[in-house]
Design a protein around this motif. Structure first.
Motif, PDB file in Angstrom:
ATOM      1  N   PRO A   1      -5.741  -2.748 -23.433  1.00  0.00           N
ATOM      2  CA  PRO A   1      -5.783  -3.219 -22.042  1.00  0.00           C
ATOM      3  C   PRO A   1      -6.598  -4.497 -21.832  1.00  0.00           C
ATOM      4  O   PRO A   1      -6.253  -5.267 -20.933  1.00  0.00           O
ATOM      5  CB  PRO A   1      -6.399  -2.044 -21.277  1.00  0.00           C
ATOM      6  CG  PRO A   1      -7.084  -1.225 -22.301  1.00  0.00           C
ATOM      7  CD  PRO A   1      -6.283  -1.383 -23.545  1.00  0.00           C
ATOM      8  N   ILE A   2      -7.650  -4.736 -22.608  1.00  0.00           N
ATOM      9  CA  ILE A   2      -8.372  -5.980 -22.330  1.00  0.00           C
ATOM     10  C   ILE A   2      -7.563  -7.188 -22.787  1.00  0.00           C
ATOM     11  O   ILE A   2      -7.926  -8.318 -22.509  1.00  0.00           O
ATOM     12  CB  ILE A   2      -9.806  -6.035 -22.926  1.00  0.00           C
ATOM     13  CG1 ILE A   2      -9.786  -6.021 -24.435  1.00  0.00           C
ATOM     14  CG2 ILE A   2     -10.699  -4.957 -22.369  1.00  0.00           C
ATOM     15  CD1 ILE A   2     -11.163  -6.265 -25.027  1.00  0.00           C
ATOM     16  N   SER A   3      -6.480  -6.949 -23.458  1.00  0.00           N
ATOM     17  CA  SER A   3      -5.592  -8.052 -23.785  1.00  0.00           C
ATOM     18  C   SER A   3      -4.480  -8.193 -22.744  1.00  0.00           C
ATOM     19  O   SER A   3      -3.561  -8.991 -22.911  1.00  0.00           O
ATOM     20  CB  SER A   3      -4.986  -7.835 -25.173  1.00  0.00           C
ATOM     21  OG  SER A   3      -6.004  -7.555 -26.106  1.00  0.00           O
ATOM     22  N   ALA A   4      -4.572  -7.387 -21.692  1.00  0.00           N
ATOM     23  CA  ALA A   4      -3.493  -7.375 -20.701  1.00  0.00           C
ATOM     24  C   ALA A   4      -3.481  -8.631 -19.847  1.00  0.00           C
ATOM     25  O   ALA A   4      -2.489  -8.922 -19.188  1.00  0.00           O
ATOM     26  CB  ALA A   4      -3.604  -6.140 -19.811  1.00  0.00           C
ATOM     27  N   GLY A   5      -4.591  -9.386 -19.851  1.00  0.00           N
ATOM     28  CA  GLY A   5      -4.614 -10.632 -19.088  1.00  0.00           C
ATOM     29  C   GLY A   5      -3.436 -11.509 -19.456  1.00  0.00           C
ATOM     30  O   GLY A   5      -2.858 -12.196 -18.607  1.00  0.00           O
ATOM     31  N   ALA A   6      -3.046 -11.459 -20.720  1.00  0.00           N
ATOM     32  CA  ALA A   6      -1.967 -12.312 -21.202  1.00  0.00           C
ATOM     33  C   ALA A   6      -0.663 -12.025 -20.476  1.00  0.00           C
ATOM     34  O   ALA A   6       0.009 -12.936 -20.000  1.00  0.00           O
ATOM     35  CB  ALA A   6      -1.792 -12.118 -22.707  1.00  0.00           C
ATOM     36  N   PHE A   7      -0.306 -10.753 -20.364  1.00  0.00           N
ATOM     37  CA  PHE A   7       1.003 -10.486 -19.744  1.00  0.00           C
ATOM     38  C   PHE A   7       0.943 -10.618 -18.229  1.00  0.00           C
ATOM     39  O   PHE A   7       1.897 -11.058 -17.591  1.00  0.00           O
ATOM     40  CB  PHE A   7       1.571  -9.135 -20.213  1.00  0.00           C
ATOM     41  CG  PHE A   7       1.342  -7.939 -19.331  1.00  0.00           C
ATOM     42  CD1 PHE A   7       2.243  -7.632 -18.324  1.00  0.00           C
ATOM     43  CD2 PHE A   7       0.253  -7.107 -19.541  1.00  0.00           C
ATOM     44  CE1 PHE A   7       2.056  -6.514 -17.527  1.00  0.00           C
ATOM     45  CE2 PHE A   7       0.061  -5.993 -18.746  1.00  0.00           C
ATOM     46  CZ  PHE A   7       0.962  -5.687 -17.736  1.00  0.00           C
ATOM     47  N   VAL A   8      -0.215 -10.288 -17.655  1.00  0.00           N
ATOM     48  CA  VAL A   8      -0.356 -10.438 -16.208  1.00  0.00           C
ATOM     49  C   VAL A   8      -0.202 -11.908 -15.817  1.00  0.00           C
ATOM     50  O   VAL A   8       0.554 -12.263 -14.910  1.00  0.00           O
ATOM     51  CB  VAL A   8      -1.718  -9.881 -15.739  1.00  0.00           C
ATOM     52  CG1 VAL A   8      -1.942 -10.186 -14.272  1.00  0.00           C
ATOM     53  CG2 VAL A   8      -1.789  -8.378 -15.974  1.00  0.00           C
ATOM     54  N   LEU A   9      -0.882 -12.786 -16.545  1.00  0.00           N
ATOM     55  CA  LEU A   9      -0.807 -14.208 -16.209  1.00  0.00           C
ATOM     56  C   LEU A   9       0.533 -14.820 -16.582  1.00  0.00           C
ATOM     57  O   LEU A   9       1.072 -15.652 -15.855  1.00  0.00           O
ATOM     58  CB  LEU A   9      -1.925 -14.969 -16.909  1.00  0.00           C
ATOM     59  CG  LEU A   9      -3.176 -15.221 -16.088  1.00  0.00           C
ATOM     60  CD1 LEU A   9      -4.003 -16.284 -16.745  1.00  0.00           C
ATOM     61  CD2 LEU A   9      -2.839 -15.627 -14.663  1.00  0.00           C
ATOM     62  N   ALA A  10       1.084 -14.411 -17.721  1.00  0.00           N
ATOM     63  CA  ALA A  10       2.377 -14.955 -18.121  1.00  0.00           C
ATOM     64  C   ALA A  10       3.415 -14.637 -17.057  1.00  0.00           C
ATOM     65  O   ALA A  10       4.226 -15.493 -16.681  1.00  0.00           O
ATOM     66  CB  ALA A  10       2.802 -14.394 -19.469  1.00  0.00           C
ATOM     67  N   ALA A  11       3.362 -13.415 -16.534  1.00  0.00           N
ATOM     68  CA  ALA A  11       4.298 -13.051 -15.474  1.00  0.00           C
ATOM     69  C   ALA A  11       4.037 -13.887 -14.229  1.00  0.00           C
ATOM     70  O   ALA A  11       4.956 -14.407 -13.598  1.00  0.00           O
ATOM     71  CB  ALA A  11       4.170 -11.566 -15.151  1.00  0.00           C
ATOM     72  N   THR A  12       2.759 -14.031 -13.869  1.00  0.00           N
ATOM     73  CA  THR A  12       2.424 -14.776 -12.657  1.00  0.00           C
ATOM     74  C   THR A  12       2.940 -16.209 -12.722  1.00  0.00           C
ATOM     75  O   THR A  12       3.553 -16.713 -11.785  1.00  0.00           O
ATOM     76  CB  THR A  12       0.895 -14.796 -12.471  1.00  0.00           C
ATOM     77  OG1 THR A  12       0.411 -13.459 -12.593  1.00  0.00           O
ATOM     78  CG2 THR A  12       0.528 -15.352 -11.125  1.00  0.00           C
ATOM     79  N   VAL A  13       2.692 -16.854 -13.844  1.00  0.00           N
ATOM     80  CA  VAL A  13       3.029 -18.270 -13.939  1.00  0.00           C
ATOM     81  C   VAL A  13       4.513 -18.479 -14.245  1.00  0.00           C
ATOM     82  O   VAL A  13       5.210 -19.206 -13.541  1.00  0.00           O
ATOM     83  CB  VAL A  13       2.167 -18.961 -15.022  1.00  0.00           C
ATOM     84  CG1 VAL A  13       2.628 -20.399 -15.220  1.00  0.00           C
ATOM     85  CG2 VAL A  13       0.708 -18.899 -14.626  1.00  0.00           C
TER      86      VAL A  13
END
Ligand code: SF4
Ligand code: SF4
Ligand code: SF4
Lengths: 377, 290
Positions: A64-76
């Motif tokens: 989960p601490i690597s989840a920033g990657a998918f959250v931001l990739a989706a956002t951008v």
């Protein structure tokens, strides 16, 4: 901003780096010990405690601490919210390194690490662990693809770069899908042990709670790593980015609180929280630190606009997630008492240190120029 | 979470008449390994063991037979281990009034949690019942140890590259389990699951009040097991967990069943959002939607 490899590193090796190198070396030593000598002298794992800190921290927190990657990739890339583009690459980098650390940790934890690839060959569709393993391996490759442009730029491999850019959108979508799947199925791992798990944590909603808490900490991690990297590498975080991330985190945390409380209320188990037992208290701690405090902070309009407070809320969310996952893996489980062996901890800490060093190295040596969390007004 | 299953006492009435005929079929008779056909055998035909704790004298012949057949070294342990696949333990109530033996071993669940959780399918149930282990597939994740409600799969932690160790019901042995072969007391019978259930229920009906709750442990627990147990003392007292009749793997299966939906749902939704937002130039004020 093309000359990136510049000074800082060479000038002097800081004491921080030295400590990191030392910790990583210690971890490597402990891992060697496990591979050569076996588990007994390195770990406190036992037949009634087959999963210890390596699973509870390195896997259950590392993913989960690597989840920033998918959250931001989706956002951008998918929601096209462009203002977050500057911080995308560092997030992808952290994600990629995070997953590498998870795989390295698994190589220590698995009894037959040389066969880790068996999960790609011998499929058991009834096993959530098969799904996790499959997704983690594929997603690591996806993250590498998502992150590869700066590397390819640096190497000057333009045609490959063109190709990667062309397939980038399907790759991002695949990444988001794989993340949804394995962030949640990490929770499904525990659906099969109702007889072992404390009812405060056991619920059929585990996959959902795992997914939502991963998204919350995805925001938290991006906040955290932006703040840290701008302190270490210079520059200024744009306030509006920070506030947007904070809003995302607040919404997700609210949802998480709703699910957790609602679920316990539905099961009629709210009373267990205040039972005064060790488990009850750990449950309170986990939710106080990781959900209630950050929500409280972010509900205050003044704090919601202040970067230091947003940072604190992000940090609390991160700590809370760590507690939640350690509680799931260690506190909620019945079995003989288990306290991790020093060398078990050494592996975990060493891997973490290695991850931080790798991140620092990449930040300094790769053109993350759309970025790095910085923007000079 | 652990509803004690209140499975019925009436079951045995139905078969009380099934009577002596089935006795003839007992023990080590007539179970074919059935290796030839690929069709799944009906549950009643599965290999099974019936352990009657009230008959067990604690001689531990079965332990020795198991060690001999599986070529396991002697060791002094009070629990199953990497080198002890079966174990007889004595349970006594505090005042010493009630006591009972219990044979520990793999229960060979009808719907085994260990096999459902094994990511590479190293543990699996073969057609005629035994839950067996393909060591060459195992990656050593130990999820099976975590998942088994009976705490059966064991590990040799002193090794650098250990394998899972557990009873495989001697599925290679022509005459079936070595432990049942040797039992001098008819406390451990080997046969077809259907027949053994009948025998167990016969024993219950012939001796009213002798057996705990007049029922057979393993008929329904956790979806049923191939090792059936009769006991004179409460099952909990001899370390048998109270399990729902719902098989444990069901608890995970629903989550796995929706995986394709997640895959296509999330993938599709993301593609749709991508298309819709593509041409909008977003302003910095726009919110993060997630
Ligand atoms: S008792 Fe445990 S190891 Fe044996 S079949 Fe059942 S789940 Fe598997
Ligand atoms: S330890 Fe081996 S047998 Fe057990 S679940 Fe993992 S791969 Fe399967
Ligand atoms: S069935 Fe075979 S392996 Fe299992 S306990 Fe009996 S003798 Fe041992």
């Amino acid at each position: 901003m093309t000359s990136i490899t510049l000074p800082v590193v060479k000038k002097q090796v800081s004491i921080g780096t030295l400590i990191l190198v030392f910790l990583a070396a210690l971890g490597a030593f402990a891992a060697m010990f496990r591979w050569v000598d076996g588990f007994s002298h390195v770990s406190n794992l036992s037949d009634s405690r087959p999963w210890g800190i390596w699973i509870s921290f390195d896997l259950l927190v590392g993913v989960p601490i690597s989840a920033g990657a998918f959250v931001l990739a989706a956002t951008v890339h998918i929601f096209h919210i462009e203002k977050y583009r500057p911080i995308l690459r560092p997030a992808l980098l952290t994600g990629f390194l995070g997953y590498l650390m998870v795989i390295l940790a698994l190589l220590v934890d698995l009894g037959q690490p040389q066969r880790i690839w068996h999960m790609l060959v011998y499929w058991n569709l009834h096993s959530p662990l098969f799904e996790v393993g499959m997704c983690v391996m594929t997603y690591t490759a996806v993250l590498f693809l998502e992150f590869s442009p700066p590397l390819l730029e640096k190497l000057g491999w333009t045609s490959l770069l063109q190709f990667v850019k062309k397939i980038s959108i399907p790759v991002v979508i695949l990444g988001v899908t794989l993340s949804t799947m394995h962030q949640s199925s990490l929770g499904s791992l525990f659906l099969i042990v109702p007889f072992k798990m404390h009812p405060l944590w056991y619920t059929s909603l585990l996959p959902l709670i795992f997914l939502v808490s991963a998204i919350a900490v995805g925001f938290g991690m991006v906040i955290f790593e932006c703040a840290i990297s701008h302190q270490v590498f210079g520059g200024q975080v744009r306030n509006e980015i920070f506030q947007g991330l904070a809003r995302g985190m607040l919404i997700t945390l609210g949802l998480l609180l709703l699910i957790k409380v609602g679920d316990l209320a539905y099961a009629g188990e709210l009373g267990l929280i205040f039972s005064g037992t060790f488990q009850g208290n750990m449950f309170i701690l986990e939710n106080l630190i990781g959900i209630i405090l950050p929500i409280a902070i972010l509900l205050v309009p003044k704090f919601r606009k202040s970067s230091p407070w947003i940072f604190r809320a992000g940090l609390l969310t991160l700590l809370g997630l760590i507690l939640y996952r350690l509680n799931i893996g260690l506190v909620s489980m019945a079995g003989e008492p288990y306290v991790p062996h020093v060398l078990e901890l050494a592996v975990t800490i060493g891997l973490f240190s290695a991850g931080i060093m790798a991140f620092g190295f990449a930040m300094k040596n790769l053109p993350l120029e759309e970025d790095p969390c910085t923007h000079v007004h | 979470m652990q509803n004690k299953s209140n499975l019925s006492r009436r079951e045995f009435l139905k078969i009380a008449g099934a009577g002596l005929g089935s006795l003839a079929l007992t023990a080590n008779a007539c179970v074919s390994a059935g290796a030839s056909s690929n069709e799944e055998l009906p549950l009643e035909e599965h290999w099974a063991l019936l352990y009657d704790a009230t008959q067990c004298s604690g001689c531990r012949e079965c332990e020795r037979a198991c060690k001999a057949y599986n070529k396991l070294p002697e060791e002094n342990v009070d629990d199953l281990s990497g080198n002890t696949f079966t174990l007889i333990k004595l349970y006594q109530s505090e005042d010493g009034a009630q006591k009972s033996f219990r044979k520990y071993q793999c229960m060979h669940c009808v719907d085994p949690a260990c096999a459902a959780s094994c990511p590479v399918g190293a543990l699996h149930k073969i057609e005629n019942g035994p839950v067996v282990y393909d060591a060459y597939k195992c990656i050593g994740c130990r999820y099976c140890m975590q998942a088994c409600a009976f705490g059966v799969p064991r590990y040799d932690w002193s090794l650098a590259y250990p394998f899972i160790r557990k009873c495989e019901m001697c599925y290679h042995r022509e005459a079936g389990p070595a432990c049942a072969d040797i039992c001098p007391k008819q406390a451990l019978l080997f046969g077809r699951r259907g027949d053994l259930l009948e025998i167990a229920k016969m024993r219950i009906s012939v001796n009213p009040g002798k057996y705990f709750e007049d029922r057979v442990y393993g008929e329904f627990e956790g979806g049923g097991t191939s090792v059936l147990i009769l006991s004179g003392v409460p099952f909990e007292a001899i370390g048998l967990p109270g399990l729902d009749p719902q098989p444990l793997p069901d608890r995970t299966q629903w989550a796995l069943n929706i995986v394709p939906a997640i895959f296509f749902g999330v993938g599709g939704a993301m593609s749709a959002v991508y298309q819709r937002t593509k041409n909008k130039t977003s302003t910095p004020e726009e919110e993060v939607k997630s």
